[in-house]
Design a protein around this motif. Structure first.
Motif, short mmCIF file in Angstrom:
data_model
loop_
_atom_site.label_atom_id
_atom_site.label_comp_id
_atom_site.label_asym_id
_atom_site.label_seq_id
_atom_site.Cartn_x
_atom_site.Cartn_y
_atom_site.Cartn_z
N TYR A 66 13.15 -17.53 23.42
CA TYR A 66 11.87 -17.45 22.81
C TYR A 66 11.96 -16.31 21.53
O TYR A 66 11.56 -15.60 21.66
N ARG A 67 12.80 -16.83 20.58
CA ARG A 67 13.09 -15.78 19.32
C ARG A 67 13.66 -16.59 18.24
O ARG A 67 14.35 -17.52 18.38
N ASP A 68 13.12 -16.20 16.86
CA ASP A 68 13.81 -16.77 15.85
C ASP A 68 15.16 -16.70 15.80
O ASP A 68 15.47 -15.44 16.19
N LYS A 69 15.86 -17.45 15.37
CA LYS A 69 17.61 -17.09 15.36
C LYS A 69 17.88 -15.84 14.71
O LYS A 69 18.63 -14.93 14.97
N ASP A 70 17.20 -15.78 13.29
CA ASP A 70 17.70 -14.37 12.47
C ASP A 70 16.64 -14.47 11.66
O ASP A 70 15.65 -15.59 11.47
N ALA A 71 16.54 -13.55 10.76
CA ALA A 71 15.41 -13.29 9.68
C ALA A 71 15.45 -14.39 8.78
O ALA A 71 14.39 -14.98 8.23
N ASP A 72 16.85 -15.01 8.48
CA ASP A 72 16.86 -16.01 7.50
C ASP A 72 16.12 -17.20 7.79
O ASP A 72 15.07 -17.83 7.13
N GLU A 73 16.29 -17.59 9.24
CA GLU A 73 15.65 -18.81 9.70
C GLU A 73 14.27 -18.53 9.76
O GLU A 73 13.27 -19.44 9.55
N SER A 74 13.66 -17.45 10.34
CA SER A 74 12.21 -17.11 10.46
C SER A 74 11.47 -17.41 9.14
O SER A 74 10.25 -17.83 9.05
N LEU A 75 12.19 -16.77 7.93
CA LEU A 75 11.54 -16.84 6.74
C LEU A 75 11.45 -18.10 6.04
O LEU A 75 10.45 -18.65 5.41
N LYS A 76 12.53 -19.01 6.53
CA LYS A 76 12.72 -20.38 5.97
C LYS A 76 11.45 -21.13 6.46
O LYS A 76 10.86 -22.16 6.14
N VAL A 77 11.33 -20.97 7.94
CA VAL A 77 10.46 -21.76 8.44
C VAL A 77 8.96 -21.23 8.12
O VAL A 77 8.11 -22.42 7.91
N THR A 78 8.77 -20.25 8.04
CA THR A 78 7.63 -19.58 7.36
C THR A 78 7.17 -20.12 6.13
O THR A 78 5.94 -20.70 5.90
N GLN A 79 8.20 -20.15 5.39
CA GLN A 79 8.08 -20.85 3.78
C GLN A 79 7.67 -22.52 3.85
O GLN A 79 6.67 -23.19 3.31
N ASP A 80 8.26 -23.15 4.81
CA ASP A 80 8.32 -24.53 5.01
C ASP A 80 6.78 -24.72 5.71
O ASP A 80 5.98 -25.61 5.07
N ILE A 81 6.39 -23.89 6.26
CA ILE A 81 5.03 -24.21 7.02
C ILE A 81 3.90 -23.72 5.89
O ILE A 81 3.00 -24.39 5.85
N ILE A 82 4.12 -22.77 5.02
CA ILE A 82 3.26 -22.28 4.11
C ILE A 82 3.18 -23.65 3.10
O ILE A 82 1.99 -24.15 2.70
N ASN A 83 4.13 -24.21 2.93
CA ASN A 83 4.35 -25.52 1.85
C ASN A 83 3.43 -26.60 2.41
O ASN A 83 2.74 -27.05 1.85
N TYR A 84 3.84 -26.89 3.79
CA TYR A 84 2.96 -27.86 4.45
C TYR A 84 1.64 -27.85 4.51
O TYR A 84 0.92 -28.53 4.33
N ILE A 85 1.15 -26.72 4.62
CA ILE A 85 -0.31 -26.28 4.89
C ILE A 85 -0.78 -26.54 3.42
O ILE A 85 -2.05 -27.37 3.32
N TYR A 86 -0.16 -26.29 2.29
CA TYR A 86 -0.72 -26.37 0.93
C TYR A 86 -0.54 -27.99 0.71
O TYR A 86 -1.75 -28.67 -0.21
N THR A 87 0.29 -28.76 1.29
CA THR A 87 0.18 -30.25 0.92
C THR A 87 -0.71 -30.65 1.80
O THR A 87 -1.60 -31.70 1.26
N LEU A 88 -1.17 -30.20 2.90
CA LEU A 88 -2.33 -30.88 3.77
C LEU A 88 -3.82 -30.41 3.23
O LEU A 88 -4.70 -31.43 3.00
N ASP A 89 -3.87 -29.41 2.52
CA ASP A 89 -5.01 -28.75 1.99
C ASP A 89 -4.85 -27.93 0.65
O ASP A 89 -4.63 -26.76 1.09
N GLU A 90 -4.38 -28.68 -0.48
CA GLU A 90 -4.03 -27.99 -1.46
C GLU A 90 -4.89 -26.86 -1.85
O GLU A 90 -4.17 -25.63 -2.41
N SER A 91 -6.15 -26.83 -2.26
CA SER A 91 -7.00 -25.75 -2.79
C SER A 91 -7.31 -24.90 -1.63
O SER A 91 -8.25 -23.82 -1.81
N GLY A 92 -6.92 -25.13 -0.08
CA GLY A 92 -7.30 -23.92 0.78
C GLY A 92 -8.71 -24.22 1.10
O GLY A 92 -9.39 -23.11 1.43
#
Ligand code: GUN
Ligand code: FE
Length: 450
Positions: free
Chosen positions: A177-203
């Motif tokens: 139960y750990r992110d593989k490394d910083a790079d992966e953790s940041l990529k997943v973070t960005q992916d989720i940010i983008n996804y949440i904006y596609t679900l609800d663009e204006s927040g």
């Protein structure tokens, strides 16, 4: 688009100060966009239709007349909540924080690798919070990408307002139960940010939030990367655990020997901002309180978790923080606490502040009214949502609860002579979800007890 709503009856909320205002015979009109279009107190029942006709509204739906024993309050706001811990609440009390994480919490959160598990628990979690009147929650997810996306989908579908973050944690956690490394953790973070904006663009309902679990679980590279996402995206809030317990503070400072305290540490990574939510803040020096004030951070006060898990009886200096003008809201934290109710958090906040007053020479304990402020407008400020929610103002969004003080349940019984303020006090101190008859977010009804 929701139906137009018109209420008439007692409305209770906080305006600028901590003392709630009680508006009697108040007409509240919510337009189809979910925003409050009119608020007019002191309209007797017999004059409501006449008043409505003066407004020349494009439509006039049926008026929901609140009974003498009912009132409207703003929805309550949970500024610190771990959605995956919904299924482990209450477990592991008495363990110190780092042992509690490794023995109870990490094994539980690891199960969210399975999307079906995530869907089941998150669905129950969001339902459970809505039932208890939580119209806005700031959620930590697990570290998993898919599970966190599922949490966002569920909040949106069920209509709960939410800040949702994937937990960043790439060290001092088990391999499973750990992110593989910083790079992966940041990529997943960005992916989720983008996804949440596609679900609800204006927040309009759900928004991403950066969620470094705490510095113990994040290396320099990860904290640096999160700080740069934060700087590049001034609309995205940040949440982390801060000065929760002595064991945690000692471990943090030994991992970052260049720092004397956590405020300087998070500041150095550009994570101490006016949209940062710092959970716990139980052990605070004057230096750090000043830093929080200067940075205009918000504090998520979690009085239940602070006294049930983590190691000791930790009474955060909330009066001091409020006197400094620091934003404070309440959090349930889920986790090891005995309750996920903000009403219980209100009560525990009073108990803990009484304890703090006795244990230190600090000024007065918190009143029940101040704790109601923390649960509503205070929480909205912590989540940087005070322009939209937290109280009832024309143009703001209608997040509200209809409270029924005579509902079946066990709250302090009413007496004929009770004023609205007394009824309200009885509800705050002894009511529960059975008294929360209706829940609205942006004008959409999410709960109705028939
Ligand atoms: N510190 C880091 N993670 C956690 C958590 O899940 N709960 C609490 N209370 N403190 C933490
Ligand atoms: Fe927490």
């Amino acid at each position: 688009m929701v139906c137009q709503l018109i209420f008439h009856g007692t409305v209770i909320h906080c305006e600028e100060c901590f003392e709630p205002r009680i508006l009697k015979d108040c007409v509240v009109i919510v337009a189809r966009d979910g925003c409050i279009s009119h608020i007019k107190p002191d309209v007797p029942e017999s004059q409501v239709q006449g008043f409505l006709s003066t407004l020349q509204l494009p439509e006039v739906s049926q008026v929901r007349s609140l009974q003498q024993t009912e009132f409207l309050i703003p929805g309550v706001i949970d500024t610190h909540n771990h959605a995956p811990q919904w299924s482990q609440r209450g477990l592991g009390g008495g363990l110190h924080i780092l042992e509690w994480l490794s023995e109870v919490t990490f094994p539980n959160e690891a199960k969210f690798q399975d999307p079906e598990h995530a869907r089941k628990i998150y669905s129950s979690c969001v339902d459970g919070f809505i039932k208890q009147g939580v119209t806005t929650a700031s959620y930590y997810g697990s570290l998993h990408c898919e599970a966190t996306k599922i949490l966002a989908e569920i909040c949106l579908a069920k209509g709960q307002r939410a800040l949702i973050g994937k937990c960043n944690m790439n060290r001092n956690a088990p391999d499973y139960y750990r992110d593989k490394d910083a790079d992966e953790s940041l990529k997943v973070t960005q992916d989720i940010i983008n996804y949440i904006y596609t679900l609800d663009e204006s927040g309009s309902l759900i928004k991403p939030i950066l969620t470094p679990r705490f510095a113990i679980c994040c290396d320099n590279e990860l904290l640096t990367g999160l700080g740069s996402i934060a700087t590049q995206n001034p609309d995205i809030p940040i949440q982390t655990h801060f000065n929760e317990a002595q064991q945690e503070i000692d471990a943090t400072l030994s991992l970052f020997p260049g720092f004397q305290n956590e405020a300087d540490l998070y500041e150095s990574f550009a994570l101490l901002t006016n949209r940062t939510i710092l959970a716990h803040c139980t052990i605070m020096t004057d230096y750090e309180i000043d830093k929080l004030q200067q940075a205009d951070c918000g504090v998520a006060h979690c009085p239940i978790a602070n006294t049930t898990v983590g190691g000791g009886f930790m009474a955060a200096p909330i009066r001091k923080l409020l006197n400094k003008g620091i934003k404070v809201g309440l959090g349930t934290d889920s986790g090891g606490g005995f309750s996920s109710s903000i009403l219980d958090a209100i009560r525990q906040a009073i108990i803990v502040s009484n304890a703090r007053q006795v244990m230190t020479s600090e000024p007065a304990a918190l009143s029940i009214w101040e704790c109601f402020y923390l649960a509503t407008l205070g929480g909205a400020r912590v989540c940087s949502l005070e322009e939209r929610i937290g109280n009832f103002q024309v143009g703001e969004e209608f997040d509200a609860l209809v409270v029924q003080t005579e509902a079946c349940g066990v709250m302090t019984m009413l007496q004929d002579e009770d004023s609205p303020k007394t009824m309200f006090e009885k509800f705050l101190i002894s009511g529960d979800d059975r008294n929360i008859a209706e829940v609205y977010v942006r004008g959409r009804q999410l709960k109705k007890i028939s």
